[in-house]
Design a protein around this motif. Structure first.
Motif, mmCIF file in Angstrom:
data_model
loop_
_atom_site.group_PDB
_atom_site.id
_atom_site.type_symbol
_atom_site.label_atom_id
_atom_site.label_comp_id
_atom_site.label_asym_id
_atom_site.label_seq_id
_atom_site.Cartn_x
_atom_site.Cartn_y
_atom_site.Cartn_z
ATOM 1 N N SER A 221 0.857 -1.204 0.145
ATOM 2 C CA SER A 221 -0.047 0.039 -0.012
ATOM 3 C C SER A 221 0.899 1.291 -0.104
ATOM 4 C CB SER A 221 -1.233 0.012 1.349
ATOM 5 O OG SER A 221 -1.795 -1.026 0.992
ATOM 6 N N ILE A 222 2.171 1.137 0.318
ATOM 7 C CA ILE A 222 2.941 2.493 0.564
ATOM 8 C C ILE A 222 3.273 2.852 -0.768
ATOM 9 C CG2 ILE A 222 4.982 3.209 1.240
ATOM 10 C CD1 ILE A 222 5.059 1.408 3.790
ATOM 11 N N GLY A 223 2.880 3.900 -0.934
ATOM 12 C CA GLY A 223 3.321 4.851 -2.408
ATOM 13 C C GLY A 223 2.682 3.984 -3.569
ATOM 14 N N GLY B 155 -0.383 4.129 4.215
ATOM 15 C CA GLY B 155 -0.411 3.561 2.790
ATOM 16 C C GLY B 155 -1.361 4.233 2.022
ATOM 17 N N SER B 156 -0.893 5.335 0.999
ATOM 18 C CA SER B 156 -1.531 5.710 0.028
ATOM 19 C C SER B 156 -2.808 6.570 0.533
ATOM 20 C CB SER B 156 -1.765 4.837 -0.924
ATOM 21 O OG SER B 156 -0.632 4.300 -1.646
ATOM 22 N N VAL B 157 -2.925 7.261 1.783
ATOM 23 C CA VAL B 157 -3.951 7.749 2.220
ATOM 24 C C VAL B 157 -4.024 9.296 1.533
ATOM 25 C CG1 VAL B 157 -5.561 8.464 4.090
ATOM 26 C CG2 VAL B 157 -4.375 6.281 4.303
ATOM 27 N N LEU C 97 -3.405 8.342 11.219
ATOM 28 C CA LEU C 97 -2.966 8.066 9.808
ATOM 29 C C LEU C 97 -1.540 8.491 9.466
ATOM 30 C CD1 LEU C 97 -6.091 8.971 7.503
ATOM 31 C CD2 LEU C 97 -5.161 6.820 7.917
ATOM 32 N N LEU C 98 -0.496 7.928 8.970
ATOM 33 C CA LEU C 98 0.642 8.164 8.701
ATOM 34 C C LEU C 98 0.647 8.387 7.270
ATOM 35 C CD1 LEU C 98 3.731 8.586 9.243
ATOM 36 C CD2 LEU C 98 4.110 5.958 9.500
ATOM 37 N N ILE C 99 1.097 9.650 6.910
ATOM 38 C CA ILE C 99 0.756 9.872 5.618
ATOM 39 C C ILE C 99 2.219 10.559 5.064
ATOM 40 C CG2 ILE C 99 -0.607 11.579 4.094
ATOM 41 C CD1 ILE C 99 -2.630 10.923 5.917
ATOM 42 N N GLY C 100 2.362 9.694 3.715
ATOM 43 C CA GLY C 100 3.534 9.984 3.168
ATOM 44 C C GLY C 100 3.396 11.023 2.050
ATOM 45 N N LYS C 101 3.217 10.781 0.624
ATOM 46 C CA LYS C 101 3.080 11.529 -0.448
ATOM 47 C C LYS C 101 2.082 12.881 -0.069
ATOM 48 C CE LYS C 101 2.876 11.237 -5.388
ATOM 49 N NZ LYS C 101 1.354 11.680 -5.823
ATOM 50 N N ALA C 102 1.088 12.358 0.487
ATOM 51 C CA ALA C 102 -0.077 13.671 0.498
ATOM 52 C C ALA C 102 0.378 14.804 1.618
ATOM 53 C CB ALA C 102 -1.475 13.056 0.813
HETATM 54 P P1 PGA Z 1 2.525 6.986 1.156
HETATM 55 O O1 PGA Z 1 3.571 6.888 2.581
HETATM 56 O O2 PGA Z 1 1.313 7.761 2.048
HETATM 57 O O3 PGA Z 1 3.064 7.886 0.193
HETATM 58 O O4 PGA Z 1 2.118 5.820 0.824
HETATM 59 C C1 PGA Z 1 3.142 6.313 3.696
HETATM 60 C C2 PGA Z 1 4.529 5.746 4.444
HETATM 61 O O5 PGA Z 1 5.275 5.186 3.731
HETATM 62 O O6 PGA Z 1 4.811 6.442 5.653
#
Ligand code: PGA
Length: 226
Positions: A155-157, A186-188, A205-210
Motif C-alpha cells: 500500500s505504501i506509495g 499507505g497511500s491515504v 494516519l501516517l501520511i507520506g506523499k499527501a
Molecule cells: P504514502 O507513504 O502515504 O506515500 O503511501 C506512507 C508511508 O510510507 O509512511
C-alpha cells in the motif's frame, strides 16, 4: 484524539521546506475549524521532515497547540563519538516523536530488529514517543513504542490504500499493548481518509506523499471532525 503524522521521507530542499511551512501555517491559522480541532484535543498533527528542516519547521509551528515535530529515524547510539549520527539526546528538546522501523529503512539500509530495539530504547531513555512501523504481524512490537503504525508494503506509495476492514483485521492479529495507539499508513489522501477517522479502532494516519502538499494535509486534518 486522532493523530496525523506527516512523513516527508527524503523530499524537499530548504527553499521548498520554507515554502511549505509558510503555507501550512497560513492555512492552519486561517481555519477556525482546524484551530478548534487542535485546541480541543480532537486532533494532533506531527510533521516529520528530513533532519535538516526539523528546527526550521519547529519555529513555524511552536505556538500552535497540538502541532508537533518528529523525526523519521533516530540513532541507535547515545550521545558520543558517532560521526554523522543524530541522537535522541540531541533532538529531545525539539522533537516529541520519532518514526522507527519504516519498511523503507528495513529494506534500503537493512535495518534489523536489534537496531530497531536499540532505537526504541534510546527514545524511551529521553522520553520521546516512538511511532513503530510494522509491515505485518511478523515484525516485532515493543511495549516502549507509544504508537504502532501498520503499513502494508503493497500500500505504501502505490496509490492502493488498504480498506478499513482489512486494517482492523490486522490490528486484531497484532498483539498491541494496552496503552498503544494504532495508526494506519499507505497511500491515504484527502479523498479516502475519512473512513479511517470514522472508526474508534484506528487512532490516526501516517501520511507520506499527501503530506508534501500543505493544502492536502490540511484537507485531511479537517476530516477528523467526523
Ligand atoms: P504514502 O507513504 O502515504 O506515500 O503511501 C506512507 C508511508 O510510507 O509512511
Amino acid at each position: 484524539m486522532k493523530y496525523i503524522i506527516g512523513n516527508w521521507k527524503a523530499h524537499k530542499d530548504i527553499f521548498q521546506a520554507v515554502e511549505w511551512a509558510e503555507e501550512f501555517k497560513k492555512l492552519v491559522e486561517g481555519s477556525s475549524e482546524l484551530l478548534a480541532l487542535l485546541n480541543n484535543n480532537v486532533l494532533k498533527i506531527i510533521i516529520c521532515p528530513p533532519f535538516p528542516f526539523i528546527y526550521l519547521l519547529k519555529q513555524f509551528v511552536m505556538k500552535i497547540p497540538n502541532i508537533e515535530i518528529g523525526s523519521q529515524d533516530i540513532s541507535q547510539f547515545d550521545e558520543g563519538s558517532y560521526t554523522g549520527e543524530v541522537t535522541a539526546s540531541g533532538l529531545r528538546h525539539i522533537i516529541s516523536h520519532s518514526i522507527i522501523g519504516h519498511s523503507e529503512r528495513r529494506k534500503e539500509v537493512d535495518e534489523t530488529e536489534e537496531v530497531i530495539l536499540r532505537k526504541v530504547q534510546q527514545l524511551s531513555q529521553y522520553s520521546l514517543q516512538c511511532i513503530l512501523c510494522i509491515r505485518n504481524e511478523n515484525d516485532l512490537n515493543y511495549q516502549a513504542a507509544s504508537f504502532v503504525a501498520y503499513e502494508p508494503i503493497n500500500s505504501i506509495g502505490s496509490g492502493h490504500n488498504m480498506n478499513v476492514e482489512d486494517v482492523i483485521n490486522m490490528k486484531q492479529r497484532l498483539k498491541l499493548w494496552p496503552e498503544q495507539k494504532f495508526i494506519y499508513g499507505g497511500s491515504v489522501n484527502h479523498q479516502d481518509c475519512q473512513e479511517y477517522f470514522q472508526t474508534e479502532e484506528i487512532d490516526g494516519l501516517l501520511i507520506g506523499k499527501a503530506s508534501l502538499d500543505p493544502q492536502e494535509l490540511v484537507s485531511i486534518a479537517l476530516q477528523t471532525k467526523h
